[in-house]
Design a protein around this motif. Structure first.
Motif, mmCIF file in Angstrom:
data_model
loop_
_atom_site.group_PDB
_atom_site.id
_atom_site.type_symbol
_atom_site.label_atom_id
_atom_site.label_comp_id
_atom_site.label_asym_id
_atom_site.label_seq_id
_atom_site.Cartn_x
_atom_site.Cartn_y
_atom_site.Cartn_z
ATOM 1 N N ASP A 5 6.554 -10.000 0.366
ATOM 2 C CA ASP A 5 6.003 -10.421 -1.001
ATOM 3 C C ASP A 5 7.369 -10.256 -2.092
ATOM 4 O OD1 ASP A 5 4.925 -11.266 -3.449
ATOM 5 O OD2 ASP A 5 3.638 -10.516 -3.717
ATOM 6 N N ALA A 6 8.156 -11.698 -2.283
ATOM 7 C CA ALA A 6 9.369 -11.187 -3.063
ATOM 8 C C ALA A 6 8.873 -10.640 -4.242
ATOM 9 C CB ALA A 6 10.229 -11.955 -2.938
ATOM 10 N N SER A 7 8.085 -11.409 -4.757
ATOM 11 C CA SER A 7 7.378 -11.519 -6.686
ATOM 12 C C SER A 7 6.675 -10.180 -6.939
ATOM 13 C CB SER A 7 6.685 -12.923 -6.592
ATOM 14 O OG SER A 7 6.127 -12.829 -6.199
ATOM 15 N N GLY A 8 6.017 -9.707 -5.866
ATOM 16 C CA GLY A 8 5.129 -8.954 -6.402
ATOM 17 C C GLY A 8 6.188 -7.730 -5.781
ATOM 18 N N GLU A 9 7.365 -7.011 -4.512
ATOM 19 C CA GLU A 9 7.768 -6.898 -4.078
ATOM 20 C C GLU A 9 6.476 -5.798 -3.462
ATOM 21 O OE1 GLU A 9 11.799 -4.953 -5.700
ATOM 22 O OE2 GLU A 9 11.311 -5.961 -7.709
ATOM 23 N N ARG A 10 6.153 -6.414 -2.674
ATOM 24 C CA ARG A 10 5.184 -5.707 -2.037
ATOM 25 C C ARG A 10 5.410 -6.021 -0.268
ATOM 26 N NH1 ARG A 10 -0.664 -8.218 -2.145
ATOM 27 N NH2 ARG A 10 0.216 -10.269 -2.658
ATOM 28 N N ILE A 11 4.687 -5.668 0.867
ATOM 29 C CA ILE A 11 4.768 -5.778 2.407
ATOM 30 C C ILE A 11 3.574 -5.284 2.271
ATOM 31 C CG2 ILE A 11 5.263 -4.814 3.864
ATOM 32 C CD1 ILE A 11 7.840 -3.661 3.331
ATOM 33 N N LEU A 12 2.971 -6.265 3.206
ATOM 34 C CA LEU A 12 1.368 -7.063 3.770
ATOM 35 C C LEU A 12 1.695 -7.153 5.444
ATOM 36 C CD1 LEU A 12 0.559 -9.664 1.827
ATOM 37 C CD2 LEU A 12 0.571 -7.790 1.117
ATOM 38 N N ASP A 13 0.823 -5.818 5.806
ATOM 39 C CA ASP A 13 0.790 -5.179 6.958
ATOM 40 C C ASP A 13 -0.192 -5.746 8.055
ATOM 41 O OD1 ASP A 13 1.358 -3.633 9.808
ATOM 42 O OD2 ASP A 13 1.737 -2.205 8.911
ATOM 43 N N PRO A 36 -5.132 -7.022 5.185
ATOM 44 C CA PRO A 36 -3.580 -6.101 5.629
ATOM 45 C C PRO A 36 -3.493 -4.595 4.717
ATOM 46 C CG PRO A 36 -2.920 -7.918 4.254
ATOM 47 C CD PRO A 36 -4.494 -8.100 4.532
ATOM 48 N N ILE A 37 -3.008 -3.779 5.430
ATOM 49 C CA ILE A 37 -2.298 -2.650 4.350
ATOM 50 C C ILE A 37 -1.724 -3.124 3.885
ATOM 51 C CG2 ILE A 37 -1.030 -0.406 5.041
ATOM 52 C CD1 ILE A 37 -2.104 -0.426 7.686
ATOM 53 N N GLU A 38 -1.229 -2.693 2.303
ATOM 54 C CA GLU A 38 -0.337 -3.000 1.335
ATOM 55 C C GLU A 38 0.436 -1.800 1.180
ATOM 56 O OE1 GLU A 38 -2.029 -5.690 -1.921
ATOM 57 O OE2 GLU A 38 -3.145 -6.488 -1.210
ATOM 58 N N LEU A 39 2.391 -2.285 1.184
ATOM 59 C CA LEU A 39 1.989 -1.168 0.729
ATOM 60 C C LEU A 39 3.170 -1.525 -0.590
ATOM 61 C CD1 LEU A 39 4.094 -0.741 4.484
ATOM 62 C CD2 LEU A 39 2.171 0.679 2.934
ATOM 63 N N PRO A 40 2.961 -1.427 -2.081
ATOM 64 C CA PRO A 40 3.700 -1.312 -3.139
ATOM 65 C C PRO A 40 4.728 -1.016 -2.740
ATOM 66 C CG PRO A 40 2.571 0.710 -2.758
ATOM 67 C CD PRO A 40 2.083 0.039 -2.170
ATOM 68 N N ARG A 41 6.099 -1.366 -3.736
ATOM 69 C CA ARG A 41 7.256 -0.996 -4.170
ATOM 70 C C ARG A 41 7.714 0.451 -3.991
ATOM 71 N NH1 ARG A 41 10.938 -0.031 -2.783
ATOM 72 N NH2 ARG A 41 13.333 -0.468 -3.684
ATOM 73 N N SER A 42 7.007 0.942 -3.742
ATOM 74 C CA SER A 42 6.533 2.674 -3.812
ATOM 75 C C SER A 42 6.571 3.205 -3.114
ATOM 76 C CB SER A 42 6.121 3.374 -5.785
ATOM 77 O OG SER A 42 4.149 3.320 -5.160
ATOM 78 N N GLN A 43 6.350 2.709 -1.705
ATOM 79 C CA GLN A 43 6.488 3.172 -0.334
ATOM 80 C C GLN A 43 6.510 2.591 0.616
ATOM 81 O OE1 GLN A 43 1.950 3.043 0.581
ATOM 82 N NE2 GLN A 43 1.249 3.446 -1.743
ATOM 83 N N HIS A 44 7.631 1.679 0.053
ATOM 84 C CA HIS A 44 8.563 1.361 1.608
ATOM 85 C C HIS A 44 10.163 1.068 1.136
ATOM 86 C CE1 HIS A 44 9.399 -2.857 -0.751
ATOM 87 N NE2 HIS A 44 8.451 -2.648 -1.037
ATOM 88 N N ALA A 45 10.580 1.233 1.869
ATOM 89 C CA ALA A 45 12.399 1.690 1.498
ATOM 90 C C ALA A 45 13.347 -0.395 1.406
ATOM 91 C CB ALA A 45 13.110 2.276 2.076
#
Length: 463
Positions: A166-174, A23-32
């Motif tokens: 991912d609530a614990s890591g605050e990242r989005i898996l796309d 997946p494309i991983e979007l960390p907290r800094s890359q999503h709203a």
């Protein structure tokens, strides 16, 4: 005919390569997406499952809506735990469903829906049909083949719904470029559109619903097969179609939804009689339905209640007059003809979409009121005002007039009748009699019937 269509469509299925495995991983800094806007109960479910050793993510519409700045209607969780394992972790949970088994975790009025990661069905038709999980048309009847997160993403319908938070890591898996489609504002199916619609024709309605709700466009390849495959909706159970119609029309974007349903040939399979009426008289039928749906959207925006009874009354009304004329031609008076036509139309519609009786009964009463509202002489007007269905019937009358139907000023008359006092109402009733050419009735003053007959009898000279 439908079976032949299905056989024709099944043979040339085009297979598209799956999306990249990673997946494309979007960390907290890359999503709203802001964690603070997520239901605390949803976060507690995810946390509990993770502590028990399972994978757990917020998934689908709630992630999509949060990225778009909307308030999610509900929060769904996807997990590696089976329904039975989820149930074992929560005393306030229930396993539900047969076609698609999942778990509802109850927190007062809020329900967090938890689904196990699914995998695609076997590609061999004989194997699928032998297991009873796939219909001969290709429609999936049961969807309880479990898999991993990557497989779960690939079997979801649209790319914008295959996003995991991912609530614990605050990242989005796309897994399917859903974030890109959100930026492009488009609805795109994962995999081969024709195959995905054959698996579940209701996906065509979902494509329309999301396009209307989000103000997105349906991507070209996703839109192309819809008109050809629209007849497959006739094979969907009536209760499920009713549920989908409610989602389509009570989401605040009903007018836009109607336009898309007509554009892709999906309205007639849902409302066959009204579809025919639209072809006969597109200007009147289209105007009435659009106005009713626009009014519904306005009420929803203003937080006012809406009832499916009024909505179905408007959606089916264009098909009713012709059936009323049919029964009148057979000798029935207007009101019985209306009642018989309403019965026929309601019965036909319920075979296609299982409208509950609690809505079909008031719907028919609204129609019946349209025959009664012109009958205002004597005490009838006041009796109609006291009828519990008067307001809905009156509103429906105004709707008919706004669509261009001629009623001889009936709506204006009833509007004024509700506003004026008792003496003015009596005068309005008298004026109706004068307009009809009937003499006003003289009040009888005392005396016996015999005396009146004697005094009124002509004399021999007069004869």
């Amino acid at each position: 005919m439908l079976k032949k269509l299905i056989q024709t469509l099944r043979s040339p299925l085009r297979r598209t390569p799956p999306a990249p495995a990673l997946p494309i991983e979007l960390p907290r800094s890359q999503h709203a997406l802001e964690r603070e806007r997520i239901s605390r109960y949803a976060l507690s479910v995810v946390d509990r499952l993770e502590k028990a050793g399972y994978q757990a993510y917020l998934v689908g519409g709630c992630v999509r809506d949060l990225l778009l700045g909307f308030e999610p209607k509900d929060f769904d969780v996807a997990t590696s735990a089976t329904p039975e394992q989820v149930r074992a972790e929560f005393r306030n949970a229930r396993v539900i469903g047969r076609r698609f088994k999942l778990v509802h975790v109850h927190f007062g009025r809020e329900i967090i829906e938890v689904a196990t990661f699914r995998a695609n069905h076997p590609t061999g038709d004989a194997e699928d049909e032998a297991q009873g999980s796939r219909h001969e048309s290709g429609r999936i009847l049961r969807d309880n083949i479990y898999g991993n997160q990557e497989q779960d993403a690939q079997r979801r319908d649209f790319t914008i719904n295959a996003l995991y938070y991912d609530a614990s890591g605050e990242r989005i898996l796309d897994y399917a470029n859903g974030t890109q489609d959100i930026r492009l504002r488009q609805i795109r199916l994962i995999g081969d559109p024709e195959q995905r619609y054959l698996e579940d024709p209701v996906r065509m309605l979902r494509a329309v619903r999301f396009a209307a709700k989000l103000d997105f466009e349906i991507e070209t390849a996703t839109a192309e097969p819809i008109s050809r495959l629209a007849p497959l909706l006739r094979d969907i159970p009536a209760p499920r179609l009713y549920d989908e119609i409610i989602k389509l029309l009570l989401g605040g974007k009903a007018e836009r939804t109607f336009e898309l349903l007509c554009q892709y040939g999906l309205f007639a399979p849902l409302f066959p009689a009204s579809g025919e009426a639209l072809e006969r008289d597109p200007e009147y039928a289209g105007s009435l339905i659009r106005q009713a749906l626009a009014n519904t959207d306005t009420r929803i925006r203003e937080g006012k209640p809406v009832t499916p009874a009024f909505l179905f009354a408007a959606l089916l009304w264009p098909a009713l007059p012709e059936r009323v004329r049919y029964h009148q031609d057979r000798g029935l008076p207007p009101i019985p003809a209306m009642q018989e036509a309403a019965h026929d139309l309601t019965q036909q519609q319920c075979q296609r979409t299982a409208v509950p009786k609690r809505f079909t009964m008031p719907m028919r009463e609204i129609w019946d009121m349209q025959e009664r509202l012109p009958r205002r002489q004597g005490k009838r007007a006041d009796q109609l005002l006291e009828n519990p269905r008067f307001r809905a019937g009156y509103d429906f009358l105004l709707l008919r007039e706004s669509a261009g139907e001629e009623t001889g000023g009936l709506g204006e008359w009833w509007t004024r009748y509700q506003e004026v006092g008792d003496s003015q109402r009596r005068e309005m009733i008298k004026n109706l009699s004068r307009e009809d050419g009937a003499p006003a009735k003289r009040r009888r003053r005392g005396g016996s019937n015999r005396k009146r007959r004697t005094s009124d009898a002509p004399t021999s000279g007069d004869e």
